[in-house]
Design a protein around this motif. Structure first.
Motif, PDB file in Angstrom:
ATOM      1  N   TYR A   1      26.717 -22.092  20.044  1.00  0.00           N
ATOM      2  CA  TYR A   1      26.450 -22.887  18.840  1.00  0.00           C
ATOM      3  C   TYR A   1      26.284 -24.351  19.249  1.00  0.00           C
ATOM      4  O   TYR A   1      27.079 -24.875  20.033  1.00  0.00           O
ATOM      5  N   ARG A   2      25.271 -25.009  18.687  1.00  0.00           N
ATOM      6  CA  ARG A   2      25.020 -26.415  19.033  1.00  0.00           C
ATOM      7  C   ARG A   2      24.592 -27.177  17.778  1.00  0.00           C
ATOM      8  O   ARG A   2      23.733 -26.726  17.014  1.00  0.00           O
ATOM      9  N   ASN A   3      25.206 -28.336  17.575  1.00  0.00           N
ATOM     10  CA  ASN A   3      24.832 -29.193  16.441  1.00  0.00           C
ATOM     11  C   ASN A   3      23.612 -30.030  16.805  1.00  0.00           C
ATOM     12  O   ASN A   3      23.621 -30.757  17.799  1.00  0.00           O
ATOM     13  N   ILE A   4      22.585 -29.898  15.984  1.00  0.00           N
ATOM     14  CA  ILE A   4      21.372 -30.710  16.140  1.00  0.00           C
ATOM     15  C   ILE A   4      21.138 -31.403  14.806  1.00  0.00           C
ATOM     16  O   ILE A   4      20.714 -30.782  13.838  1.00  0.00           O
ATOM     17  N   GLY A   5      21.454 -32.697  14.743  1.00  0.00           N
ATOM     18  CA  GLY A   5      21.378 -33.405  13.464  1.00  0.00           C
ATOM     19  C   GLY A   5      22.402 -32.816  12.505  1.00  0.00           C
ATOM     20  O   GLY A   5      23.564 -32.600  12.861  1.00  0.00           O
ATOM     21  N   GLN A   6      21.981 -32.506  11.289  1.00  0.00           N
ATOM     22  CA  GLN A   6      22.879 -31.904  10.300  1.00  0.00           C
ATOM     23  C   GLN A   6      22.974 -30.397  10.452  1.00  0.00           C
ATOM     24  O   GLN A   6      23.847 -29.765   9.857  1.00  0.00           O
TER      25      GLN A   6
END
Length: 256
Positions: free
Chosen positions: A191-196
């Motif tokens: 899992y990776r946060n990209i922006g929101q």
């Protein structure tokens, strides 16, 4: 007589194992179902805090990295700033909650969101403008909040681990002690946060180890989750049940 009894008990044990497997599958249904849902999903799912969870085939590098090669600094990172041949300007500083650091003579600078190289150049420019001729600044990241990952699920040592700037998925699994006895190497989700948004991709570590797929880069802030193998759970339940049956037979033989 004992042989017939033992055979009958093994049959009962096998039935017990199947039922235990069903119970185990039921208890882990959310996990298994979520895996299947992720593998089949074709649209994004809204998140309660805003943004969406999106399933992708391969994860892109985080934003604000230089071609995916270097991550930006984050609040609470601890930096060692060295100015060549000017020891009294050397400092160990922590990036504060607002993303800033304070250095002698030049005062406050914004560090968060910049790479180490960018910050080095900015400090060199600031010192060179008034105080030093051709300053040479080197920054070493002593502690990095942004360079930590979470490894969870069916691994031997789930936890939060610091990673280097070139860490891979295989490295992340190794940090957590590898898969446990029910971990499925084909069901490793990152899992990776990209922006929101939160992006998630499924990687098959067996295929990566065999050289059939590339070993993806892991970045600070990533969450690696290993799901369980239904077949391994069933096999373990069968072994446990057969072990119980064998113990019962031994007790029956030894009993007066």
């Amino acid at each position: 007589m004992i042989g017939a009894c033992f055979t009958k008990r093994l049959a009962v044990a096998a039935l017990l194992a199947l039922s235990m497997s069903a119970c185990s599958s039921t208890s882990s249904t959310p996990t298994s179902s979520s895996v299947d849902a992720l593998q089949l999903a074709s649209t994004s799912t809204p998140l309660s805090g805003g943004g969406a969870l999106r399933v992708v085939k391969d994860l892109p590098a985080p934003q604000n990295t230089q071609n995916g090669s270097e991550q930006p600094l984050s609040p609470n990172d601890v930096l060692e700033v060295n100015v060549f041949q000017v020891d009294n300007l050397n400092r160990t500083v922590q990036v504060d909650a607002s993303g800033q650091i304070s250095l002698p003579l030049i005062g406050t600078l914004t560090a968060a969101g910049k790479t180490v190289r960018q910050l080095e150049k900015e400090i060199e420019t600031a010192y060179g403008a008034k105080y030093l001729q051709s300053p040479d600044v080197t920054i070493f990241v002593k502690e990095s909040i942004g360079q930590r990952i979470t490894v969870d699920g069916e691994v031997n040592r789930a936890g939060i681990y610091p990673v280097s700037s070139n860490a891979s998925l295989i490295d992340a699994v190794a940090l957590a002690g590898g898969f446990n006895n029910v971990g499925d190497a084909a069901k490793v989700f990152v899992y990776r946060n990209i922006g929101q948004n939160t992006l998630v991709a499924n990687y098959n570590v067996e295929e990566i180890r065999a050289g059939k797929n590339r070993n993806p880069r892991i970045y600070g802030g990533d969450k690696v989750v290993v799901f369980a193998s239904k077949s391994k759970i069933a096999l373990n339940n069968l072994k446990d049940a057969l072990g119980v049956a064998s113990s019962a037979v031994r007790i029956g033989v030894l009993a007066p």
